[in-house]
Design an enzyme around this catalytic site. Structure first.
Site, PDB file in Angstrom:
ATOM      1  N   ASP A  52       0.867  -1.186   0.000  1.00 32.15           N
ATOM      2  CA  ASP A  52       0.000   0.000   0.000  1.00 32.15           C
ATOM      3  C   ASP A  52       0.897   1.226   0.000  1.00 32.15           C
ATOM      4  O   ASP A  52       1.988   1.203   0.583  1.00 32.15           O
ATOM      5  CB  ASP A  52      -0.922   0.012   1.231  1.00 32.15           C
ATOM      6  CG  ASP A  52      -2.205   0.785   0.952  1.00 32.15           C
ATOM      7  OD1 ASP A  52      -3.271   0.165   0.790  1.00 32.15           O
ATOM      8  OD2 ASP A  52      -2.135   2.039   0.859  1.00 32.15           O
ATOM      9  N   THR A 143     -13.511  -3.295  -8.176  1.00 29.96           N
ATOM     10  CA  THR A 143     -14.747  -3.258  -8.964  1.00 29.96           C
ATOM     11  C   THR A 143     -14.621  -2.162 -10.021  1.00 29.96           C
ATOM     12  O   THR A 143     -14.410  -0.996  -9.680  1.00 29.96           O
ATOM     13  CB  THR A 143     -15.955  -2.973  -8.055  1.00 29.96           C
ATOM     14  OG1 THR A 143     -15.983  -3.979  -7.048  1.00 29.96           O
ATOM     15  CG2 THR A 143     -17.250  -2.985  -8.840  1.00 29.96           C
ATOM     16  N   LEU A 175     -17.038 -10.317  -1.456  1.00 33.17           N
ATOM     17  CA  LEU A 175     -17.103 -10.352   0.013  1.00 33.17           C
ATOM     18  C   LEU A 175     -17.908  -9.175   0.536  1.00 33.17           C
ATOM     19  O   LEU A 175     -17.998  -8.127  -0.102  1.00 33.17           O
ATOM     20  CB  LEU A 175     -15.703 -10.365   0.631  1.00 33.17           C
ATOM     21  CG  LEU A 175     -14.749  -9.180   0.399  1.00 33.17           C
ATOM     22  CD1 LEU A 175     -15.082  -7.977   1.239  1.00 33.17           C
ATOM     23  CD2 LEU A 175     -13.323  -9.612   0.669  1.00 33.17           C
ATOM     24  N   ARG A 176     -18.526  -9.406   1.712  1.00 31.72           N
ATOM     25  CA  ARG A 176     -19.275  -8.330   2.370  1.00 31.72           C
ATOM     26  C   ARG A 176     -18.531  -7.921   3.626  1.00 31.72           C
ATOM     27  O   ARG A 176     -18.104  -8.792   4.389  1.00 31.72           O
ATOM     28  CB  ARG A 176     -20.674  -8.819   2.776  1.00 31.72           C
ATOM     29  CG  ARG A 176     -21.554  -9.202   1.619  1.00 31.72           C
ATOM     30  CD  ARG A 176     -22.672 -10.104   2.080  1.00 31.72           C
ATOM     31  NE  ARG A 176     -22.149 -11.345   2.663  1.00 31.72           N
ATOM     32  CZ  ARG A 176     -22.899 -12.276   3.242  1.00 31.72           C
ATOM     33  NH1 ARG A 176     -24.191 -12.108   3.352  1.00 31.72           N
ATOM     34  NH2 ARG A 176     -22.348 -13.373   3.733  1.00 31.72           N
ATOM     35  N   GLU A 177     -18.383  -6.619   3.844  1.00 29.25           N
ATOM     36  CA  GLU A 177     -17.779  -6.176   5.100  1.00 29.25           C
ATOM     37  C   GLU A 177     -18.646  -6.704   6.240  1.00 29.25           C
ATOM     38  O   GLU A 177     -19.862  -6.730   6.141  1.00 29.25           O
ATOM     39  CB  GLU A 177     -17.704  -4.647   5.137  1.00 29.25           C
ATOM     40  CG  GLU A 177     -16.633  -4.131   4.209  1.00 29.25           C
ATOM     41  CD  GLU A 177     -16.602  -2.612   4.095  1.00 29.25           C
ATOM     42  OE1 GLU A 177     -17.110  -1.934   4.998  1.00 29.25           O
ATOM     43  OE2 GLU A 177     -16.070  -2.121   3.094  1.00 29.25           O
ATOM     44  N   CYS A 282     -19.667   0.587  -1.628  1.00 26.33           N
ATOM     45  CA  CYS A 282     -19.852  -0.126  -2.905  1.00 26.33           C
ATOM     46  C   CYS A 282     -21.119   0.255  -3.651  1.00 26.33           C
ATOM     47  O   CYS A 282     -21.040   0.775  -4.761  1.00 26.33           O
ATOM     48  CB  CYS A 282     -19.814  -1.632  -2.661  1.00 26.33           C
ATOM     49  SG  CYS A 282     -18.178  -2.195  -2.165  1.00 26.33           S
TER      50      CYS A 282
HETATM   51  N1  LIG Z   1     -15.153  -2.917   0.618  1.00 24.89           N
HETATM   52  C1  LIG Z   1     -15.907  -3.888   0.131  1.00 24.89           C
HETATM   53  O1  LIG Z   1     -16.784  -4.434   0.790  1.00 24.89           O
HETATM   54  C2  LIG Z   1     -15.716  -4.355  -1.291  1.00 24.89           C
HETATM   55  C3  LIG Z   1     -16.285  -5.566  -1.720  1.00 24.89           C
HETATM   56  C4  LIG Z   1     -16.070  -5.978  -3.031  1.00 24.89           C
HETATM   57  C5  LIG Z   1     -15.350  -5.196  -3.903  1.00 24.89           C
HETATM   58  N2  LIG Z   1     -14.810  -4.016  -3.467  1.00 24.89           N
HETATM   59  C6  LIG Z   1     -14.008  -3.226  -4.417  1.00 24.89           C
HETATM   60  O2  LIG Z   1     -12.629  -3.467  -4.131  1.00 24.89           O
HETATM   61  C7  LIG Z   1     -11.850  -2.281  -4.359  1.00 24.89           C
HETATM   62  C8  LIG Z   1     -11.099  -1.895  -3.099  1.00 24.89           C
HETATM   63  O3  LIG Z   1     -12.062  -1.575  -2.099  1.00 24.89           O
HETATM   64  P1  LIG Z   1     -11.655  -1.360  -0.587  1.00 24.89           P
HETATM   65  O4  LIG Z   1     -12.915  -1.204   0.189  1.00 24.89           O
HETATM   66  O5  LIG Z   1     -10.669  -2.413  -0.182  1.00 24.89           O
HETATM   67  O6  LIG Z   1     -10.902   0.050  -0.683  1.00 24.89           O
HETATM   68  P2  LIG Z   1      -9.944   0.721   0.420  1.00 24.89           P
HETATM   69  O7  LIG Z   1     -10.045   2.165   0.178  1.00 24.89           O
HETATM   70  O8  LIG Z   1     -10.269   0.171   1.764  1.00 24.89           O
HETATM   71  O9  LIG Z   1      -8.485   0.194   0.028  1.00 24.89           O
HETATM   72  C9  LIG Z   1      -7.814   0.565  -1.116  1.00 24.89           C
HETATM   73  C10 LIG Z   1      -6.339   0.713  -0.770  1.00 24.89           C
HETATM   74  O10 LIG Z   1      -5.588   0.874  -1.963  1.00 24.89           O
HETATM   75  C11 LIG Z   1      -4.506   1.744  -1.679  1.00 24.89           C
HETATM   76  N3  LIG Z   1      -3.969   2.242  -2.951  1.00 24.89           N
HETATM   77  C12 LIG Z   1      -4.576   3.000  -3.890  1.00 24.89           C
HETATM   78  N4  LIG Z   1      -3.756   3.189  -4.947  1.00 24.89           N
HETATM   79  C13 LIG Z   1      -2.609   2.532  -4.678  1.00 24.89           C
HETATM   80  C14 LIG Z   1      -1.394   2.348  -5.384  1.00 24.89           C
HETATM   81  N5  LIG Z   1      -1.225   2.857  -6.600  1.00 24.89           N
HETATM   82  N6  LIG Z   1      -0.412   1.646  -4.790  1.00 24.89           N
HETATM   83  C15 LIG Z   1      -0.579   1.107  -3.573  1.00 24.89           C
HETATM   84  N7  LIG Z   1      -1.716   1.230  -2.864  1.00 24.89           N
HETATM   85  C16 LIG Z   1      -2.723   1.927  -3.411  1.00 24.89           C
HETATM   86  C17 LIG Z   1      -5.119   2.786  -0.785  1.00 24.89           C
HETATM   87  O11 LIG Z   1      -4.143   3.481  -0.032  1.00 24.89           O
HETATM   88  C18 LIG Z   1      -6.049   1.935   0.089  1.00 24.89           C
HETATM   89  O12 LIG Z   1      -5.398   1.514   1.274  1.00 24.89           O
HETATM   90  C19 LIG Z   1     -12.840  -1.225  -4.845  1.00 24.89           C
HETATM   91  O13 LIG Z   1     -12.881  -1.251  -6.230  1.00 24.89           O
HETATM   92  C20 LIG Z   1     -14.162  -1.730  -4.286  1.00 24.89           C
HETATM   93  O14 LIG Z   1     -15.276  -1.281  -5.038  1.00 24.89           O
HETATM   94  C21 LIG Z   1     -14.972  -3.587  -2.187  1.00 24.89           C
END
Ligand SMILES: NC(=O)c1ccc[n+]([C@@H]2O[C@H](COP(=O)([O-])OP(=O)(O)OC[C@H]3O[C@@H](n4cnc5c(N)ncnc54)[C@H](O)[C@@H]3O)[C@@H](O)[C@H]2O)c1
Length: 465
Positions: A52, A143, A175-177, A282
């Site tokens: 990250d 996504t 996955l669901r939070e 989401c």
């Molecule tokens: N949260 C959910 O429940 C969920 C479920 C399914 C899908 N998704 C999808 O998954 C993706 C991620 O969601 P999330 O909730 O984990 O987001 P998040 O914001 O919790 O995590 C994303 C991470 O990526 C890091 N990041 C961004 N650009 C970066 C780079 N270039 N290099 C290194 N790190 C980088 C950010 O610092 C952050 O920590 C999204 O597209 C979301 O729609 C989320």
């Protein structure tokens, strides 16, 4: 490519992984999805490095501190770090060179125009292309709108100083939070969009220990499966909220209506709950992103525009109901239960509580808020102007003119209502999640309003109970 479906029968996820049996995997983006998926892949025997660019987050993880609340995650992270299968870094170059399969799990937030902001995906893709020194499978887990895979492939080929051969894969995450670890280890299905058999074979191998139907499609179809699934679920929620509005007008009970509907196996009861509307990181962005990409492709997805509109209306109707029953909001003390966008998470992104709190503050009310897990994140986001964060649900209602329920945590279902009634200055409850039975609340002396159900017109003062 024709979709292929198979049922997997591998080792159970809890079986001890064989040392060195796994692949070398990198996750770019260590958020809710990256950290959970990376940890679970380590748990089933792979060697995983989570990257990250947020240094504070990686520093915390290296010290064993988990930056978000997710049931079961902390123990699993600690175990896999201890056993040498899971590491954390800010050094993307090192992680890419050290891995065969690179997952992109960065955030894809909404842009102000509703489109998906793909700049983080683009940046991660470029970094992979510029760094890789041998064949890599690049898997998009974020996504994204349909046809993003094509752009990822183009980007990998353009910014490719070492002439590396890349396979691009779409592997949406469902996955669901709140139940993310279990959802990852025991999913309903695994969807993988691939461009060739080599990539499919590798993806099948890394998921082998997980028992679930494995669906292999082309990349565009995999991307659409994710957007279509989230949109369909949001449609069910908005349908229930539209029904709630009709029930209120007609004097019916939405809980009875949706129960009667849900018993039909073709419909099912999940996601048919009327309430204050969907929020979270989401649904809101995925629905608007889907509408926009459909528009770009030449299709007006009007049903989803209505889903969005009904969702916004559900929230506004709830706020109006609150203002109507309060009569004058200015100077009132409002207890608010639930800050996170849903139970069992601390995620505050697009939480309905934000809209309610902002409106109450603007009207001159003071808020006393309680949430079992999201208080810290809420404080960071909402500050402390006209809002105090208290230790438990009872402290929130002490002397309050009204109680507003925004998130359906189990803790709230199990409170001692008699004590709540005694503590409140005025026994007015606005329940945005239909947690309690209206008849029982009336008997307990509350003036109780919920969603799409009949309400009583007067409560009883505490001393007359
Ligand atoms: N949260 C959910 O429940 C969920 C479920 C399914 C899908 N998704 C999808 O998954 C993706 C991620 O969601 P999330 O909730 O984990 O987001 P998040 O914001 O919790 O995590 C994303 C991470 O990526 C890091 N990041 C961004 N650009 C970066 C780079 N270039 N290099 C290194 N790190 C980088 C950010 O610092 C952050 O920590 C999204 O597209 C979301 O729609 C989320």
């Amino acid at each position: 490519m024709k979709p292929t479906k198979t049922s997997r029968r591998g080792e159970g996820p809890s079986r001890r992984p064989k040392p060195n049996a796994g692949k070398r995997i990198a996750f770019i983006g260590t958020g809710y999805v990256g950290l959970v998926s990376g940890t679970c892949f380590a748990h089933i025997g792979h060697t995983v490095i989570c990257v990250d660019h947020n240094e504070k987050k990686i520093r915390a993880l290296k010290r064993g501190i988990i930056p978000m609340y997710e049931p079961g995650l902390e123990a699993l992270v600690h175990k896999n770090v201890r056993e040498g299968r899971l590491r954390f870094t800010t050094d993307l170059k090192h992680a890419v060179r050290d891995s065969d399969i690179i997952f992109i799990a960065v955030n894809t937030p909404p842009r102000p125009d509703g489109k998906t902001d793909l700049s983080y995906v683009a940046e991660a893709t470029r970094d992979i292309a510029e760094t890789a020194d041998g064949h890599k499978v690049v898997v998009d887990k974020s996504t994204v709108p349909v046809q993003t895979g094509i752009k990822v492939k183009e980007t990998l080929n353009i910014y490719n100083p070492h002439g590396v051969d890349f396979d691009v894969v779409s592997n949406p995450e469902f996955l669901r939070e709140g139940s993310a670890v279990q959802d990852f280890l025991k999913p309903d299905r695994i969807v993988v969009g691939v461009e060739n058999e080599r990539a499919e074979k590798i993806m099948r191998e890394i998921y082998k220990p997980i028992r679930a139907p494995f669906i292999a499609t082309d990349i565009n179809s995999a991307e659409l499966i994710k957007h279509a699934s989230n949109s369909f679920l949001a449609t069910k929620i908005s349908f229930a909220n539209a029904l709630a509005a009709i029930c209120e007008l007609a004097g019916a009970d939405v809980e009875q209506v949706t129960y009667g509907m849900g018993l039909d196996k073709r419909i099912g009861s999940a996601f048919l709950n009327a309430g204050i509307g969907y929020g979270g990181s989401c649904f809101p962005k995925d629905i608007s992103g889907f509408i926009k990409i459909a528009e770009e492709l030449g299709y007006d997805f009007h049903i989803l525009k209505d889903v969005e509109r009904i969702n916004a209306e559900a929230r506004q109707r709830f706020i109006k109901k609150l203002e109507d029953v309060l009569w004058v909001t200015k100077g009132k003390v409002i207890a608010l239960w639930g800050l996170a966008f849903k139970p069992k998470t601390d995620d505050m992104r697009s939480a309905p509580s934000i809209t309610v709190i902002e409106r109450l503050r603007a009207e001159g009310a003071t808020i006393r808020a309680y949430d079992p897990k999201a208080m810290e994140k809420a404080k960071e986001m909402l500050g402390t102007d006209r809002i105090t964060y208290v230790e438990n649900p009872y402290a929130a209602v002490d002397g309050a003119d009204a109680l507003v329920i925004v998130t359906e945590w189990d803790e709230f279902k199990n409170v001692r209502l008699k004590k709540i009634h005694t503590l409140m200055r005025h026994p007015l409850v606005l329940d945005g999640r239909n947690l309690f039975d209206p008849h029982m609340m009336e008997q307990q002396g509350f003036l109780y309003h919920s969603i799409g159900r009949p309400h009583n017109t007067h409560g009883r003062a505490a001393n007359s109970v």
